[in-house]
Design an enzyme around this catalytic site. Structure first.
Site, mmCIF file in Angstrom:
data_model
loop_
_atom_site.group_PDB
_atom_site.id
_atom_site.type_symbol
_atom_site.label_atom_id
_atom_site.label_comp_id
_atom_site.label_asym_id
_atom_site.label_seq_id
_atom_site.Cartn_x
_atom_site.Cartn_y
_atom_site.Cartn_z
ATOM 1 N N THR A 39 0.809 -1.224 0.000
ATOM 2 C CA THR A 39 0.000 0.000 0.000
ATOM 3 C C THR A 39 0.838 1.268 0.000
ATOM 4 O OG1 THR A 39 -0.269 -0.288 2.391
ATOM 5 C CG2 THR A 39 -2.089 -0.995 1.007
ATOM 6 N N HIS A 44 9.063 0.315 5.426
ATOM 7 C CA HIS A 44 9.663 1.079 6.523
ATOM 8 C C HIS A 44 10.343 0.082 7.460
ATOM 9 C CE1 HIS A 44 6.207 -0.155 8.972
ATOM 10 N NE2 HIS A 44 5.401 0.330 8.035
ATOM 11 N N HIS A 47 9.111 -3.319 8.625
ATOM 12 C CA HIS A 47 9.155 -4.499 7.756
ATOM 13 C C HIS A 47 10.508 -5.210 7.833
ATOM 14 C CE1 HIS A 47 6.114 -1.943 5.520
ATOM 15 N NE2 HIS A 47 5.471 -3.087 5.615
ATOM 16 N N LYS A 81 -5.422 -4.130 13.383
ATOM 17 C CA LYS A 81 -5.850 -2.864 12.786
ATOM 18 C C LYS A 81 -7.212 -2.475 13.350
ATOM 19 C CE LYS A 81 -2.452 -3.127 9.684
ATOM 20 N NZ LYS A 81 -2.024 -4.493 9.891
ATOM 21 N N ARG A 85 -8.191 -0.734 5.241
ATOM 22 C CA ARG A 85 -7.275 0.064 4.438
ATOM 23 C C ARG A 85 -8.015 0.674 3.259
ATOM 24 N NH1 ARG A 85 -3.127 -4.869 4.523
ATOM 25 N NH2 ARG A 85 -1.954 -4.333 6.381
ATOM 26 N N GLN A 177 -5.575 -15.263 2.411
ATOM 27 C CA GLN A 177 -4.182 -15.519 2.754
ATOM 28 C C GLN A 177 -3.910 -17.028 2.774
ATOM 29 O OE1 GLN A 177 -2.515 -13.093 5.876
ATOM 30 N NE2 GLN A 177 -0.918 -14.582 6.335
ATOM 31 N N ASP A 198 1.695 -11.424 14.873
ATOM 32 C CA ASP A 198 0.276 -11.030 14.783
ATOM 33 C C ASP A 198 -0.417 -11.749 13.620
ATOM 34 O OD1 ASP A 198 1.798 -9.620 12.893
ATOM 35 O OD2 ASP A 198 0.413 -7.921 12.860
ATOM 36 N N LYS A 235 5.663 1.059 20.331
ATOM 37 C CA LYS A 235 5.847 0.435 19.019
ATOM 38 C C LYS A 235 7.184 0.845 18.418
ATOM 39 C CE LYS A 235 3.202 -0.609 14.870
ATOM 40 N NZ LYS A 235 1.966 -0.374 14.133
ATOM 41 N N LYS A 238 8.356 3.908 15.040
ATOM 42 C CA LYS A 238 7.561 5.126 14.927
ATOM 43 C C LYS A 238 8.267 6.266 15.652
ATOM 44 C CE LYS A 238 3.514 3.685 13.110
ATOM 45 N NZ LYS A 238 2.759 4.333 12.039
ATOM 46 N N THR A 239 8.252 7.451 15.056
ATOM 47 C CA THR A 239 8.776 8.643 15.717
ATOM 48 C C THR A 239 7.668 9.693 15.698
ATOM 49 O OG1 THR A 239 9.584 9.656 13.672
ATOM 50 C CG2 THR A 239 11.086 8.131 14.809
#
Length: 432
Positions: A39, A44, A47, A81, A85, A177, A198, A235, A238-239
């Site tokens: 997506t 990032h 992954h 989630k 999405r 999946q 997850d 997490k 993330k910033t």
């Protein structure tokens, strides 16, 4: 050849593993896949653990498949989630897929002649002509609603953790999946699925579908890595400004390098095992050296160097280190001019900024640096004293005189003036 499971285990990259998986991996070259979400046109650092799993898999003699979820990316996965999405069109998904492959090529060998060279596949290729009747007949009849309802990801959504409940589209995600695994099992001989912890529920649906479709003797397995968190439980990756991306246009190599350089000691010990290919004896020695003198930040430096070089390049790493030295070490105007504008902005994002009109060009420095609203110097007379003592620099060069004219030739990238008072006191003037 190294034992893949053992390699993941000592690195802290093993969460759950189905019985028989390790034995299979020691018996033969195993084809294994990991799915990724297309997506965005960049991965990032969230992954990276999965990508490093594939890297270790290939290094241990097995064959990695990177599955880009072109079809499932159009739907959304309920795991962890709270919202569905946005749906993407085929053209955007293709663009994203190619960008992701380019990034992952730095970790995996897609072009070699070895039988375990990496492959990239897109589930849109086998789902685009798959009718609803095909789906109901080939997939739906094998998995009961009771089985699907028992999954944690579904239960959380149904128990009110999501505002809008769970759509049928998302409810069927685990079947889609699962079909991916079945299709690759039959088409490519893929026997193992890798993923984050997850995803365990969706992954085991795949093994269940394979066994119910092909018989109990069909060998299909799952293995997950833990979800990476920071020492404070927050997490990872993330910033305040968002994700740390692998694409230099989204996150500069300097900002990328700084992220790793600034992790805590506890996280550095964990991350250097997960996110670098360094061997155990090297890592153990680095941890010991770091513990002897934590102030030198040995682990953080090596971690930042290894990951930045792997994701970007040696040149980008050199630039990131040089950019870091501009604020915290000795550097010259030449070093400053070598920075691209985005890196320059990243380096000085936390120093005071002042905007002035280009009409000030040609005026003496003492006037330019003491405009109304600026707080660089207490007064003009204080600035004169500091200049006399060699304590003021413009663009990393000592100011020769307080009345030295500031001209357009002094502008960096045509608009910046970097004023330095003492060793580490910076201000950025933006000329518009």
């Amino acid at each position: 050849m190294k034992n893949f499971v053992e390699e993941l285990r000592w690195r802290g990259m093993l969460a759950q593993i189905m019985p028989g998986t390790e034995e299979l991996l020691q018996k033969e070259m195993v084809s294994a896949y990991l799915g990724t979400d297309p997506t965005a046109d960049s991965l990032h650092i969230g992954h990276l653990c999965g990508i490093m799993m594939l890297r270790h898999l290939q290094r241990c003699g097995h064959k990695p498949y990177l599955l880009v979820g072109g079809a499932t990316g159009m739907i959304g996965d309920p795991s962890g989630k709270s919202q569905e999405r946005n749906l993407l069109d085929a053209e955007t998904l293709y663009h994203n897929q190619e960008a992701i492959k380019k990034q992952v090529s730095k970790f995996l060998d897609f072009d070699g002649s070895e039988p375990n060279k990496a492959e990239m596949v897109n589930n849109y290729d086998w789902m685009k002509d798959f009718t609803f009747l095909d789906f109901a007949r080939i997939v739906g009849k094998h998995i009961t609603v009771n089985y699907m309802m028992a999954k944690d990801s579904v239960q959380k959504r149904l128990n009110g953790e999501a505002r809008d409940g769970l759509s049928f589209t998302e409810f069927t995600y685990q079947l889609l999946q699962g079909y991916d695994f079945l299709y690759q099992y039959e088409k490519f001989g893929v026997k193992l699925q890798l993923g984050g912890n997850d995803q365990w529920g969706n992954m085991t649906t795949g093994t269940e579908l394979i066994r119910r479709t092909l018989g109990s003797e069909a060998e299909a397995y799952c293995l997950t890595c833990p979800l990476i968190t920071k020492a404070d439980g927050k997490k990872f990756g993330k910033t305040e400004s968002g994700n740390i991306w692998l694409d230099r246009n989204r996150t500069t190599p300097y900002a990328f390098y700084q992220f790793w350089l600034n992790v805590s000691d506890e996280d550095a010990e964990k991350y250097i095992k997960i996110f670098t290919p360094l061997e155990k004896d090297v890592i153990d020695a680095l941890i010991e050296e770091h513990r002897q003198d934590p102030g030198r930040r040995t682990l953080q430096r090596r971690l930042a160097e290894e990951v930045t070089r792997m994701v970007h390049s040696q040149d980008d790493l050199d630039m990131a280190i040089a950019a870091s030295n501009i604020l915290f070490g000795k550097s010259t105007k030449e070093n400053l001019l070598q920075l691209d504008e985005q890196t320059f902005a990243d380096v000085f994002k936390d120093v005071p900024h002042y905007e002035v009109s280009k009409d000030i060009l040609g005026q003496p420095a003492v006037e330019v640096f003491n405009q109304e609203g600026m707080q660089i110097f207490p007064s003009k007379s204080e600035m004169r004293k500091l200049v006399k003592g060699g304590g003021v620099s413009l663009n990393k060069e000592k100011l020769a005189a307080f009345d030295q004219p500031v001209t357009a030739d002094d502008l960096i990238d045509g608009k910046y003036l970097l004023v330095q008072k003492g060793k580490k006191n910076y201000s950025l003037i933006i000329v518009k």
